[in-house]
Design an enzyme around this catalytic site. Structure first.
Site, PDB file in Angstrom:
ATOM      1  N   GLU A  57      -1.795 -10.741   5.874  1.00 49.77           N
ATOM      2  CA  GLU A  57      -1.830 -10.575   4.532  1.00 49.77           C
ATOM      3  C   GLU A  57      -1.818 -11.821   3.879  1.00 49.77           C
ATOM      4  O   GLU A  57      -1.684 -11.725   2.539  1.00 49.77           O
ATOM      5  CB  GLU A  57      -0.589  -9.594   3.941  1.00 49.77           C
TER       6      GLU A  57
ATOM      7  N   HIS B  63      15.308  -7.618   2.160  1.00 50.82           N
ATOM      8  CA  HIS B  63      14.307  -7.976   1.336  1.00 50.82           C
ATOM      9  C   HIS B  63      14.360  -7.277  -0.052  1.00 50.82           C
ATOM     10  O   HIS B  63      15.274  -6.541  -0.258  1.00 50.82           O
ATOM     11  CB  HIS B  63      12.969  -7.276   1.892  1.00 50.82           C
TER      12      HIS B  63
HETATM   13  P1  M7G Z   1      12.504  -0.405   2.290  1.00 57.36           P
HETATM   14  O1  M7G Z   1      13.519  -0.423   1.003  1.00 57.36           O
HETATM   15  O2  M7G Z   1      12.984  -0.876   3.488  1.00 57.36           O
HETATM   16  O3  M7G Z   1      11.820   1.083   2.547  1.00 57.36           O
HETATM   17  O4  M7G Z   1      11.428  -1.307   1.657  1.00 57.36           O
HETATM   18  P2  M7G Z   1      11.479   2.046   1.311  1.00 57.36           P
HETATM   19  O5  M7G Z   1      11.251   1.656   0.164  1.00 57.36           O
HETATM   20  O6  M7G Z   1      10.098   2.686   2.119  1.00 57.36           O
HETATM   21  O7  M7G Z   1      12.506   3.235   1.644  1.00 57.36           O
HETATM   22  C1  M7G Z   1      10.281  -1.721   2.503  1.00 57.36           C
HETATM   23  C2  M7G Z   1       9.046  -2.001   1.497  1.00 57.36           C
HETATM   24  O8  M7G Z   1       8.145  -2.814   2.362  1.00 57.36           O
HETATM   25  C3  M7G Z   1       8.309  -0.595   0.852  1.00 57.36           C
HETATM   26  O9  M7G Z   1       8.248  -0.716  -0.215  1.00 57.36           O
HETATM   27  C4  M7G Z   1       7.023  -0.699   1.856  1.00 57.36           C
HETATM   28  O10 M7G Z   1       6.113   0.145   1.013  1.00 57.36           O
HETATM   29  C5  M7G Z   1       6.936  -1.959   2.058  1.00 57.36           C
HETATM   30  N1  M7G Z   1       6.000  -2.160   3.392  1.00 57.36           N
HETATM   31  C6  M7G Z   1       6.097  -1.557   4.415  1.00 57.36           C
HETATM   32  N2  M7G Z   1       5.310  -2.213   5.261  1.00 57.36           N
HETATM   33  C7  M7G Z   1       4.954  -1.623   6.718  1.00 57.36           C
HETATM   34  C8  M7G Z   1       4.405  -3.132   4.708  1.00 57.36           C
HETATM   35  C9  M7G Z   1       3.273  -3.952   5.016  1.00 57.36           C
HETATM   36  O11 M7G Z   1       2.990  -4.015   6.177  1.00 57.36           O
HETATM   37  N3  M7G Z   1       2.874  -4.967   4.058  1.00 57.36           N
HETATM   38  C10 M7G Z   1       3.270  -4.870   2.884  1.00 57.36           C
HETATM   39  N4  M7G Z   1       2.942  -5.838   2.011  1.00 57.36           N
HETATM   40  N5  M7G Z   1       4.309  -3.948   2.287  1.00 57.36           N
HETATM   41  C11 M7G Z   1       4.914  -3.160   3.431  1.00 57.36           C
END
Ligand code: M7G
Length: 346
Positions: free
Chosen positions: A167, A264
Site C-alpha cells: 500500500e 494502532h
Molecule cells: P481494529 O480496531 O483492530 O478493528 O482496527 P475494527 O475497527 O475492525 O474492530 C483495524 C483497522 O484496520 C480497521 O479499521 C480496518 O478497516 C483496517 N484494516 C484492516 N486491514 C486488513 C487493512 C489493510 O489491509 N489495509 C488498511 N489500510 N487497513 C486495514
C-alpha cells in the site's frame, strides 16, 4: 489476482449481515472452494468541494481556496429524476446521479479471500452483550487470546505496510528512522474509507513500536508518547487534505477489543458515524481520554482498570469465558435472572 478476477468467480452462500441505514451488505461465498467475504457499501453523496486556484492578484504567488459545487453534486449531477408522488407541500422521487469510477463511484467493495473463521464470525450478524472486563478477567480470559492473536502471521497486513511496501502509494505520511523507532509511524487510508469523500475520512495510523498490543498495555510512561502522536496526527492530517478538514474535526481513538492486536489508531472525520453506532459504545477510547486516564491510573496504567464494552456472541472471547463472567457479574451485582415463567407461559 485482482479484485475484478476474484469477484467474477464468487459463488454466493448466504448473507452475513445487511444494514439498510448504513447501506451496507456483507455476503459469504466461495472463490475456488475457499471462503470469501464480500462487503458492498454505498458511497456517500457529494455536494461541494474546495479547489485551489492561483490568486487573481498578479503580484501574488499564493493559491486561493475556492468553494464550488462539485460536478458530481447530488443536485447538479442529477441525470434522471422521476417524481413518485406529491402531497401538499411534500414531494418525493427517485434519481440517478452522475457516477464516475474515480470522482464519484457508486459503491465501495471489500473482499477478504481466503477468509478464515475469525473473519466470518466478525461479519456475521450477532447478538451483543455488555461485558465489564476486570483486570482479573483480562488476565484469565483475554490475555492468552491476545497473545495468540498477535503473532506476525496473524498481523501480516500490518507488517507488510510497515516493512514490505504494501500500500505504499496510499501512505499519506511516513515518519520513520531506525534509531527512533519508538516515535515512528505511518498514516494511510483505512480499507473502510472510499478515499473520495472527506466527510467519511477514515485513516489508520500504525506506530512502529510493537511492544504494546492493546490499551491494556498502556502505562503512565506512555503518556508523553500519546501526547506527541496526538499533536502530530492533528498537524499532519489536515495539511494532507488541503485543510478541508481541521484538527478539531478529527476523532482519534483506539478500539478495545480491536480486531487486530497490533496497537494502532483510528483517525476519523467527526462527521463519520462510527462513534454514534450504539453497538460500539465503550469500544472506542478517545486518545484524549487515554492521555487523561494515564495521569491518574497509577503505575499499572490501564491494567488496573475495568473496561466495559459490547461483545458479540460469535466472538471467540465470548465462548472462552466472557459469557460465564457476565453471568457471575450479574449475580454479584444483584441483578435478578430472567424468570423461568414469562407472562404465565412456560
Ligand atoms: P481494529 O480496531 O483492530 O478493528 O482496527 P475494527 O475497527 O475492525 O474492530 C483495524 C483497522 O484496520 C480497521 O479499521 C480496518 O478497516 C483496517 N484494516 C484492516 N486491514 C486488513 C487493512 C489493510 O489491509 N489495509 C488498511 N489500510 N487497513 C486495514
Amino acid at each position: 489476482p485482482t479484485i475484478n478476477d476474484l469477484i467474477k468467480r464468487f459463488k454466493f452462500t448466504r448473507i452475513l449481515d445487511s444494514n439498510p441505514r448504513m447501506k451496507i451488505i456483507s455476503l459469504l461465498g466461495s472463490i475456488d472452494n475457499e471462503d470469501a467475504i464480500i462487503t458492498v457499501e454505498k458511497t456517500h453523496f457529494i455536494f461541494d468541494e474546495n479547489v485551489r486556484r492561483p490568486s487573481q492578484d498578479k503580484n501574488s504567488q499564493e493559491t486561493i481556496i475556492y468553494h464550488v459545487e462539485n460536478e458530481y453534486s447530488c443536485i447538479g449531477g442529477i441525470e434522471e429524476l422521476k417524481q413518485l408522488t406529491s402531497n401538499d407541500i411534500y414531494y418525493w422521487g427517485l434519481s440517478i446521479i452522475k457516477q464516475d469510477i474515480v470522482q464519484n463511484p457508486t459503491a465501495k467493495i471489500n473482499l477478504i479471500w481466503p477468509a478464515n473463521y475469525v473473519h466470518i464470525r466478525r461479519y456475521d450478524q450477532q447478538h451483543l452483550h455488555l461485558i465489564r472486563e476486570t483486570p482479573e478477567t483480562y488476565k484469565e480470559v483475554v490475555k492468552p487470546y491476545v497473545e495468540e492473536m498477535s503473532t506476525p502471521e496473524k498481523l501480516k497486513w500490518v507488517y507488510d505496510i510497515l516493512y514490505e511496501n504494501s500500500e505504499t502509494s496510499r501512505v499519506i505520511y511516513k515518519d520513520y528512522e531506525d534509531d527512533r523507532k519508538k516515535s515512528s509511524f505511518v498514516i494511510l487510508p483505512d480499507t473502510r474509507w472510499d478515499g473520495v469523500n472527506l466527510d467519511g475520512l477514515y485513516l489508520v495510523a500504525l506506530p512502529y513500536r510493537d511492544d504494546i498490543r492493546t490499551v491494556r498495555d498502556l502505562r503512565p510512561s506512555d503518556r508523553d508518547w500519546l501526547i506527541e502522536l496526538n499533536r502530530k496526527f492533528r498537524s499532519i492530517v489536515p495539511a494532507c487534505y488541503n485543510f478541508s478538514v481541521h484538527a478539531d474535526e478529527l476523532k482519534i481513538f483506539i478500539h478495545y477489543q480491536p480486531s487486530y492486536y497490533y496497537f494502532h489508531f483510528h483517525i476519523v472525520n467527526l462527521k463519520h458515524p462510527v462513534l454514534t453506532d450504539g453497538s460500539l459504545v465503550g469500544k472506542a477510547i478517545l486518545i484524549e481520554d487515554a492521555i487523561d486516564h494515564l495521569k491518574t491510573l497509577g503505575p499499572e496504567g490501564y491494567m488496573a482498570r475495568s473496561l466495559a464494552y459490547a461483545i458479540g456472541e460469535s466472538h471467540e472471547l465470548w465462548r472462552r469465558g466472557l459469557k460465564d463472567e457476565v453471568g457471575k457479574q450479574m449475580k454479584r451485582d444483584g441483578i435478578p435472572e430472567i424468570p423461568k415463567v414469562l407472562n404465565g407461559f412456560e
